[in-house]
Design an enzyme around this catalytic site. Structure first.
Site, mmCIF file in Angstrom:
data_model
loop_
_atom_site.group_PDB
_atom_site.id
_atom_site.type_symbol
_atom_site.label_atom_id
_atom_site.label_comp_id
_atom_site.label_asym_id
_atom_site.label_seq_id
_atom_site.Cartn_x
_atom_site.Cartn_y
_atom_site.Cartn_z
ATOM 1 N N LYS A 123 -3.341 3.336 3.344
ATOM 2 C CA LYS A 123 -4.527 2.521 3.032
ATOM 3 C C LYS A 123 -5.736 3.409 2.746
ATOM 4 O O LYS A 123 -6.529 3.127 1.842
ATOM 5 C CB LYS A 123 -4.809 1.565 4.195
ATOM 6 C CG LYS A 123 -3.733 0.485 4.327
ATOM 7 C CD LYS A 123 -3.811 -0.212 5.664
ATOM 8 C CE LYS A 123 -2.837 -1.378 5.751
ATOM 9 N NZ LYS A 123 -2.650 -1.882 7.110
ATOM 10 N N GLU A 178 5.262 -3.126 10.069
ATOM 11 C CA GLU A 178 6.075 -2.771 8.904
ATOM 12 C C GLU A 178 7.536 -2.647 9.335
ATOM 13 O O GLU A 178 7.853 -2.599 10.518
ATOM 14 C CB GLU A 178 5.621 -1.403 8.349
ATOM 15 C CG GLU A 178 4.183 -1.345 7.885
ATOM 16 C CD GLU A 178 3.887 -2.271 6.725
ATOM 17 O OE1 GLU A 178 4.630 -2.247 5.740
ATOM 18 O OE2 GLU A 178 2.902 -3.024 6.814
ATOM 19 N N LYS A 199 0.828 -1.230 0.000
ATOM 20 C CA LYS A 199 0.000 0.000 0.000
ATOM 21 C C LYS A 199 0.848 1.260 0.000
ATOM 22 O O LYS A 199 0.404 2.306 -0.479
ATOM 23 C CB LYS A 199 -0.975 0.007 1.183
ATOM 24 C CG LYS A 199 -0.342 -0.172 2.547
ATOM 25 C CD LYS A 199 -0.130 -1.619 2.907
ATOM 26 C CE LYS A 199 0.662 -1.765 4.178
ATOM 27 N NZ LYS A 199 0.707 -3.124 4.682
ATOM 28 N N GLY A 214 4.321 -10.694 13.216
ATOM 29 C CA GLY A 214 4.419 -10.434 11.762
ATOM 30 C C GLY A 214 3.479 -9.336 11.301
ATOM 31 O O GLY A 214 3.229 -9.188 10.106
ATOM 32 N N VAL A 249 -5.117 -3.518 1.633
ATOM 33 C CA VAL A 249 -5.926 -2.861 2.677
ATOM 34 C C VAL A 249 -6.776 -3.922 3.376
ATOM 35 O O VAL A 249 -7.485 -4.690 2.724
ATOM 36 C CB VAL A 249 -6.844 -1.770 2.071
ATOM 37 C CG1 VAL A 249 -7.642 -1.074 3.174
ATOM 38 C CG2 VAL A 249 -6.030 -0.753 1.275
ATOM 39 N N GLU A 258 -6.010 -6.494 -3.525
ATOM 40 C CA GLU A 258 -6.952 -6.709 -2.423
ATOM 41 C C GLU A 258 -6.239 -6.764 -1.078
ATOM 42 O O GLU A 258 -6.717 -6.254 -0.063
ATOM 43 C CB GLU A 258 -7.718 -8.020 -2.651
ATOM 44 C CG GLU A 258 -8.709 -8.378 -1.558
ATOM 45 C CD GLU A 258 -9.830 -7.357 -1.414
ATOM 46 O OE1 GLU A 258 -10.613 -7.194 -2.354
ATOM 47 O OE2 GLU A 258 -9.911 -6.705 -0.345
HETATM 48 P P1 NAP Z 1 8.986 -8.830 5.436
HETATM 49 O O1 NAP Z 1 8.605 -9.939 6.319
HETATM 50 O O2 NAP Z 1 9.959 -7.821 5.914
HETATM 51 O O3 NAP Z 1 9.507 -9.477 4.060
HETATM 52 C C1 NAP Z 1 10.097 -8.707 3.049
HETATM 53 C C2 NAP Z 1 10.760 -9.641 2.065
HETATM 54 O O4 NAP Z 1 11.274 -8.882 0.989
HETATM 55 C C3 NAP Z 1 11.938 -10.427 2.631
HETATM 56 O O5 NAP Z 1 11.912 -11.745 2.129
HETATM 57 C C4 NAP Z 1 13.181 -9.684 2.099
HETATM 58 O O6 NAP Z 1 14.289 -10.537 1.845
HETATM 59 C C5 NAP Z 1 12.643 -9.181 0.783
HETATM 60 N N1 NAP Z 1 13.309 -7.943 0.384
HETATM 61 C C6 NAP Z 1 13.183 -6.723 0.944
HETATM 62 N N2 NAP Z 1 13.926 -5.817 0.270
HETATM 63 C C7 NAP Z 1 14.533 -6.491 -0.730
HETATM 64 C C8 NAP Z 1 15.435 -6.128 -1.759
HETATM 65 N N3 NAP Z 1 15.881 -4.874 -1.894
HETATM 66 N N4 NAP Z 1 15.855 -7.082 -2.613
HETATM 67 C C9 NAP Z 1 15.432 -8.350 -2.496
HETATM 68 N N5 NAP Z 1 14.562 -8.763 -1.539
HETATM 69 C C10 NAP Z 1 14.129 -7.838 -0.661
HETATM 70 O O7 NAP Z 1 7.698 -7.998 4.977
HETATM 71 P P2 NAP Z 1 6.179 -8.510 4.914
HETATM 72 O O8 NAP Z 1 5.543 -8.330 6.243
HETATM 73 O O9 NAP Z 1 6.118 -9.814 4.240
HETATM 74 O O10 NAP Z 1 5.532 -7.370 3.989
HETATM 75 C C11 NAP Z 1 5.765 -7.329 2.607
HETATM 76 C C12 NAP Z 1 4.801 -6.341 1.952
HETATM 77 O O11 NAP Z 1 3.451 -6.726 2.235
HETATM 78 C C13 NAP Z 1 4.913 -4.894 2.470
HETATM 79 O O12 NAP Z 1 4.625 -4.029 1.404
HETATM 80 C C14 NAP Z 1 3.817 -4.811 3.520
HETATM 81 O O13 NAP Z 1 3.341 -3.514 3.726
HETATM 82 C C15 NAP Z 1 2.758 -5.664 2.868
HETATM 83 N N6 NAP Z 1 1.760 -6.244 3.783
HETATM 84 C C16 NAP Z 1 2.174 -6.874 4.915
HETATM 85 C C17 NAP Z 1 1.223 -7.458 5.742
HETATM 86 C C18 NAP Z 1 1.615 -8.163 7.005
HETATM 87 O O14 NAP Z 1 0.716 -8.448 7.809
HETATM 88 N N7 NAP Z 1 2.901 -8.450 7.228
HETATM 89 C C19 NAP Z 1 -0.144 -7.382 5.403
HETATM 90 C C20 NAP Z 1 -0.527 -6.728 4.230
HETATM 91 C C21 NAP Z 1 0.443 -6.164 3.421
HETATM 92 P P3 NAP Z 1 15.072 -11.283 3.060
HETATM 93 O O15 NAP Z 1 14.083 -12.279 3.591
HETATM 94 O O16 NAP Z 1 16.246 -11.924 2.433
HETATM 95 O O17 NAP Z 1 15.400 -10.214 4.061
HETATM 96 N N1 HSE Z 2 1.692 -3.327 9.211
HETATM 97 C C1 HSE Z 2 0.374 -3.535 8.720
HETATM 98 C C2 HSE Z 2 -0.591 -3.538 9.875
HETATM 99 C C3 HSE Z 2 0.299 -4.837 7.971
HETATM 100 O O1 HSE Z 2 -0.147 -3.625 11.027
HETATM 101 O O2 HSE Z 2 -1.794 -3.423 9.648
HETATM 102 C C4 HSE Z 2 -1.010 -5.030 7.255
HETATM 103 O O3 HSE Z 2 -1.182 -4.101 6.240
#
Ligand code: NAP
Ligand code: HSE
Length: 338
Positions: A215, A200, A118, A197, A143, A140
């Protein structure tokens, strides 16, 4: 005029029918990416039912040598070269300019992108809007994670004139504020949200209100203005909310929530994010710790309520994989207001 023909749904494939291979690439293998891989393998049979075998060509990470809980044979790599082979790219990296640079060539070549990001959608809409209008962008999960809100707002809810919405859109802040009601210190609650998890990287995006504002800007483009700028959202986070503030609200039957509001003011729209005291019986207070909720009001549809998981690996992956299914079935992505 020719006689109308009844609608005939596509026949289910015979078990022996050959499956079409669709190559997908995954950017990121953290909380979201890892769970997308897990869910894709659980839903293999549904993809087969719609005639498709998904082949993951590559999974981009920073450190391919790090041990991870992923299916055997997952093609982890630090080289994005595999993207040339993919017809669908799923982005779960985070950040803004880095993912945008990887995705723009994919979009320019007419391919589909599914993203949970987002921040990128909110801040670089100038570069992405045309592709969203062309139906190439699916988001989807960006948000309310797996709680469907972008789907309804980009389809059926358009028939009703939008009036206002009020929502809890950040799972980390929802978790922290709920834990503080039980007397847990802010810093401890934040570390727990990180361990779950939800947060951010960095968590300032959550507690500073920026993630909620991202969002809200994404949503505003479906119901208020297709060009709604992120910079128009007034933002206040929860960093200064104390245990005393939470207890004082509780003592008079109220709760503090980080609330996103979008409403018509004069001839325009007012969008804000701020910690807000609400009666504990208010619908958006009733969703549990870490969950998201929204009251949406339209002239004809009346008052609607959405609530469910808004952060975390599998619940987010459910929306990402749902978007991949839509894409494979030929449904367009999420199209903003024209
Ligand atoms: P995360 O756990 O920090 O995972 C990020 C991943 O991206 C890791 O595997 C990291 O590699 C890789 N990465 C980051 N920068 C990179 C780069 N420059 N080159 C190559 N790989 C890179 O983050 P996440 O929680 O999964 O979130 C990912 C996205 O989804 C974000 O945009 C977040 O806002 C969104 N989101 C998250 C959630 C949630 O609940 N977590 C919900 C909705 C949306 P390494 O593993 O090697 O470090
Ligand atoms: N960091 C975000 C949250 C992940 O806490 O809602 C889901 O978008």
């Amino acid at each position: 005029m020719p006689a109308a023909q009844p609608f005939v749904p596509a026949p289910r494939l015979a078990p022996s029918a050959e499956l079409r291979t669709v190559h997908i690439g995954l950017l990121g293998c953290g909380t979201v990416g890892q769970n997308v891989l897990e869910l894709l393998s659980r839903r293999r049979d549904i993809f087969a039912d719609i005639g498709v075998k998904l082949e993951v060509c590559g999974v981009l990470v920073r450190d391919a040598a790090r041990e991870r809980d992923v299916p055997a044979g997952t093609p982890l790599t630090e080289d994005p070269g595999f993207l040339n082979e993919c017809s669908i790219v799923v982005e779960a990296l985070g950040g803004v300019e880095g993912p945008l640079a990887l995705l723009l060539p994919i979009l320019r070549s007419g391919r589909a992108v599914v993203t949970a990001n987002k921040a990128m959608l909110a801040e670089r809409w100038d570069a992405l809007r045309g592709y969203a209008q062309a139906g190439q962008l699916y988001y989807e999960s960006a948000v309310m994670a797996g709680t469907p809100i972008i789907g309804p707002m980009s389809t059926v809810l358009r028939a009703s004139a939008f009036t206002r919405l009020q929502a809890v859109l950040n799972g980390t802040c929802a978790y922290i504020l709920t834990q503080m009601e039980g007397g847990k210190p802010y810093a401890q609650a934040l570390s727990e949200a990180q361990a779950l998890g939800y947060a951010e990287d960095p968590p300032t995006l959550d507690v500073g209100g920026f993630d909620t504002a991202h969002k809200l800007a994404v949503l505003a483009r479906f119901c208020a203005d297709g060009d709604f700028p992120y910079s128009a959202v007034q933002i206040q986070g929860i960093e200064n909310v104390t245990l005393d503030d939470v207890a004082a609200a509780k003592a008079v039957g109220e709760r503090i929530k980080l609330v996103a509001t979008l409403e018509r003011v004069g001839g325009g729209w007012h969008a804000s994010v701020a910690p807000t005291r609400l009666p504990e019986t208010h619908p958006i207070c009733t969703a549990g710790a870490g969950r998201n909720s929204m009251v949406y009001v339209g002239e004809e549809c009346g008052e609607l309520f959405f609530a469910g998981g808004g952060a975390g690996g599998l619940v987010t992956a459910s929306a990402v994989v749902g978007d991949i299914m839509d894409c494979v079935l030929g449904f367009p992505g999420h199209v903003p207001l024209h």
